[in-house]
Design a protein around this motif. Structure first.
Motif, short mmCIF file in Angstrom:
data_model
loop_
_atom_site.label_atom_id
_atom_site.label_comp_id
_atom_site.label_asym_id
_atom_site.label_seq_id
_atom_site.Cartn_x
_atom_site.Cartn_y
_atom_site.Cartn_z
N PHE A 43 0.81 -1.21 0.00
CA PHE A 43 0.00 0.00 0.00
C PHE A 43 0.85 1.27 0.00
O PHE A 43 0.40 2.33 0.42
N CYS A 44 2.06 1.15 -0.48
CA CYS A 44 3.03 2.25 -0.48
C CYS A 44 3.19 2.80 -1.90
O CYS A 44 3.03 2.06 -2.87
N GLY A 71 1.09 5.06 -6.90
CA GLY A 71 1.13 3.67 -6.45
C GLY A 71 -0.16 2.98 -6.81
O GLY A 71 -1.24 3.58 -6.78
N TYR A 72 -0.06 1.71 -7.14
CA TYR A 72 -1.25 0.96 -7.56
C TYR A 72 -2.30 0.90 -6.45
O TYR A 72 -3.50 0.94 -6.71
N CYS A 73 -1.84 0.80 -5.21
CA CYS A 73 -2.77 0.68 -4.08
C CYS A 73 -2.42 1.64 -2.96
O CYS A 73 -2.66 1.35 -1.79
N TYR A 74 -1.84 2.77 -3.30
CA TYR A 74 -1.58 3.78 -2.28
C TYR A 74 -2.84 4.61 -2.11
O TYR A 74 -3.14 5.49 -2.91
N PRO A 79 -8.77 3.78 6.91
CA PRO A 79 -10.07 3.47 6.29
C PRO A 79 -10.76 4.69 5.70
O PRO A 79 -11.35 4.61 4.61
N LEU A 80 -10.68 5.84 6.38
CA LEU A 80 -11.35 7.04 5.86
C LEU A 80 -10.75 7.45 4.52
O LEU A 80 -11.49 7.79 3.58
N SER A 81 -9.44 7.41 4.41
CA SER A 81 -8.80 7.77 3.15
C SER A 81 -9.13 6.76 2.06
O SER A 81 -9.37 7.14 0.90
N MET A 115 -5.28 12.86 -0.32
CA MET A 115 -5.45 11.68 -1.16
C MET A 115 -6.46 11.94 -2.27
O MET A 115 -6.30 11.47 -3.41
N CYS A 116 -7.51 12.69 -1.96
CA CYS A 116 -8.50 13.02 -2.98
C CYS A 116 -7.90 13.91 -4.06
O CYS A 116 -8.28 13.83 -5.23
N VAL A 117 -6.96 14.76 -3.67
CA VAL A 117 -6.26 15.59 -4.65
C VAL A 117 -5.40 14.71 -5.56
O VAL A 117 -5.41 14.87 -6.78
#
Length: 233
Positions: A43-44, A71-74, A79-81, A115-117
């Motif tokens: 998740f990095c 990142g593919y899964c960053y 949980p909120l992010s 993260m939304c940005v």
């Protein structure tokens, strides 16, 4: 619940990824820990995987500060992010209603808004902001959501956040008089020092076509004002 999957996520992360708000609600009602981060290199960001060291003696892993956040899964670890990045509005509301920190920061210092940005989720920015998330928090690279949008050359996101930070003094028809806080925009800080992480610095120094597209509106007005004030004879 303290069970992690082989990739480092807990049951709440999995329910969010699987787009199951009913399961998210069930888990929250059952007392799942919504403050748990996912862990491990999976998740990095890709450019941090080689430098990442997870340490059991502290919450945050050791990772290099420079990163492009790709990142593919960053998804921001919390949980909120995860819910915000994956556009799970109901899960976002459920988590915040249960007391999830709107401004929790991951290993890179990124909040759910950051993260939304990164993922260009404008509707989720609106939702988080409406629910009390702050646009003033800086990540480990000293970037707020606004200046991160400048780094990523996400023009629509940048303009959208800019409108949220302005103060409207008056409006008449289609004409609006508004002021913008310059802390994250101008190259000169409050103490007179140069601000290398300002939106203006980032956009002017940007090397992508997207940064060139951002040279309009307030940014051009600010450049013109600087030219008239400090350079033009």
């Amino acid at each position: 619940f303290f069970v992690f999957s082989i990739t480092g996520e807990n049951v709440l992360h999995i329910a969010i990824v699987n787009e199951e708000p009913a399961t998210v609600k069930f888990l929250l009602d059952a007392g799942v820990d919504f403050t748990q981060r996912c862990c491990g290199k999976f998740f990095c960001p890709e450019d941090q995987k080689s430098s990442r060291v997870d340490n059991v003696t502290k919450e945050c892993p050791d990772v290099s500060v420079p990163t492009d956040y790709e990142g593919y899964c960053y998804f921001g670890e919390y949980p909120l992010s995860f819910a915000a990045v994956l556009q799970q509005e109901e899960s976002v509301r459920l988590l915040i209603a249960k007391g999830a920190d709107r401004n929790c920061q991951d290993s890179n210092g990124n909040t759910a808004l950051h993260m939304c940005v990164i993922y260009n989720r404008i509707p989720m920015v609106d939702l988080l902001y409406e629910l009390g998330a702050s646009l003033d928090i800086k990540n480990r690279q000293g970037l707020t959501p606004l200046t991160l949008a400048a780094v990523k050359a996400h023009k629509d996101m940048f303009d959208h956040i800019l409108q949220k930070t302005r103060t409207i003094y008056w409006q008449y028809g289609n004409v609006t008089c508004a002021g913008y806080p310059l802390d994250d925009i101008d190259t000169i800080g409050k103490d007179g020092s140069l601000n290398d992480t300002s939106a203006l610095s980032i956009i002017v120094r940007g090397e992508s076509a997207g940064h060139l597209d951002m040279m309009d509106g307030l940014i051009v007005q600010l450049l013109n004002e600087k030219w008239r004030t400090f350079i033009k004879f």
